[in-house]
Motif scaffolding. Structure first.
Motif, short mmCIF file in Angstrom:
data_model
loop_
_atom_site.label_atom_id
_atom_site.label_comp_id
_atom_site.label_asym_id
_atom_site.label_seq_id
_atom_site.Cartn_x
_atom_site.Cartn_y
_atom_site.Cartn_z
N PHE A 209 -2.65 4.42 5.14
CA PHE A 209 -2.22 3.59 3.93
C PHE A 209 -3.37 3.50 3.05
CE2 PHE A 209 1.01 2.72 7.05
CZ PHE A 209 2.33 2.81 6.36
N SER A 210 -3.27 3.22 1.89
CA SER A 210 -3.91 3.20 0.63
C SER A 210 -4.85 1.85 0.99
CB SER A 210 -3.39 3.08 -0.52
OG SER A 210 -2.48 1.91 -0.66
N ASP A 211 -4.56 1.05 1.79
CA ASP A 211 -5.30 -0.08 2.09
C ASP A 211 -6.19 -0.14 3.38
OD1 ASP A 211 -3.46 -0.33 3.94
OD2 ASP A 211 -3.06 -2.26 3.69
N GLY A 212 -6.22 1.27 3.93
CA GLY A 212 -6.97 1.48 5.16
C GLY A 212 -6.42 1.24 6.28
N THR A 213 -5.12 0.80 6.36
CA THR A 213 -4.45 0.60 7.85
C THR A 213 -3.80 1.74 8.06
OG1 THR A 213 -2.36 -0.22 6.36
CG2 THR A 213 -4.04 -1.94 7.07
N LYS A 214 -3.36 1.74 9.15
CA LYS A 214 -2.72 3.02 10.07
C LYS A 214 -1.51 2.52 10.82
CE LYS A 214 -7.20 5.59 10.85
NZ LYS A 214 -7.93 6.31 11.65
N ARG A 215 -0.62 3.19 10.98
CA ARG A 215 0.26 3.04 11.90
C ARG A 215 0.62 4.53 12.64
NH1 ARG A 215 2.09 -1.58 11.66
NH2 ARG A 215 4.15 -1.36 12.99
N PRO B 285 0.71 -1.26 0.04
CA PRO B 285 -0.20 -0.16 -0.08
C PRO B 285 0.93 1.33 0.00
CG PRO B 285 0.09 -0.91 2.12
CD PRO B 285 0.76 -1.83 1.20
N ASP B 286 0.28 2.36 -0.49
CA ASP B 286 0.70 3.60 -0.52
C ASP B 286 0.56 4.49 0.61
OD1 ASP B 286 1.90 3.56 -3.42
OD2 ASP B 286 -0.25 4.13 -4.14
N ILE B 287 1.49 5.20 1.11
CA ILE B 287 0.98 6.06 2.08
C ILE B 287 0.27 7.26 1.58
CG2 ILE B 287 2.31 7.92 3.60
CD1 ILE B 287 4.67 6.35 3.85
N LYS B 288 -0.89 7.42 2.32
CA LYS B 288 -1.88 8.36 1.57
C LYS B 288 -1.70 9.36 2.66
CE LYS B 288 -3.73 6.37 -1.41
NZ LYS B 288 -3.68 7.00 -2.91
#
Length: 146
Positions: free
Chosen positions: A83-89, A58-61
């Motif tokens: 990120f583009s897949d909806g994940t977060k860190r 995924p890309d960083i959004k």
């Protein structure tokens, strides 16, 4: 990894003259832990296979600074990365001066998981640091799952 497969760059750190993070490449040849691909300038090169994966990453959004920066040289802030897949860190950025102040307050130790230390904190430094960690495939191990 086999000849003819499409792979994606996950680590461009040592080979940024040849490959770009998240870009796809087609394997022309493979042996042991090396693969031969056309680089970004379409020249065939051998590179370590650990720089690639067989799945899209995924890309960083967005990068959001969650705390106010009151002093660029003496701060500690949390940052959320989406990120583009909806994940977060998330990660914590702290200046060296802030760390020194903690020790000056009679602390003999300091612990923290996934702290990123900088001399100065501002939006540009945080974004550049995150992008550099990402290029080196070190962003996930230096941040926390949201």
């Amino acid at each position: 990894m086999k000849k003819g497969e499409t792979i994606y760059c996950i680590d461009e750190s040592l080979y940024s003259d040849h490959i770009t993070k998240r870009k796809s490449y087609r394997i022309e040849d493979a042996k042991l832990d090396q693969i031969k691909i056309p680089n970004d300038r379409q020249k065939l090169v051998w590179l370590p296979s650990h720089c690639f994966t067989d799945s899209i990453i995924p890309d960083i959004k967005s990068i959001n600074i969650d705390d106010e920066i009151n002093d660029n040289y003496n701060s500690c802030v949390e940052v959320t990365i989406k990120f583009s897949d909806g994940t977060k860190r998330w990660g914590t950025f702290m200046t060296i001066n802030r760390l020194n102040k903690l020790f000056n307050n009679h602390r003999h130790y300091f612990t923290g998981k996934n702290l990123i230390f900088t001399q100065q904190i501002n939006k540009d430094i945080i974004e550049r640091t995150i992008m550099e960690l990402d290029k080196q495939n070190e962003l996930y191990k230096n941040t926390n799952e949201y």
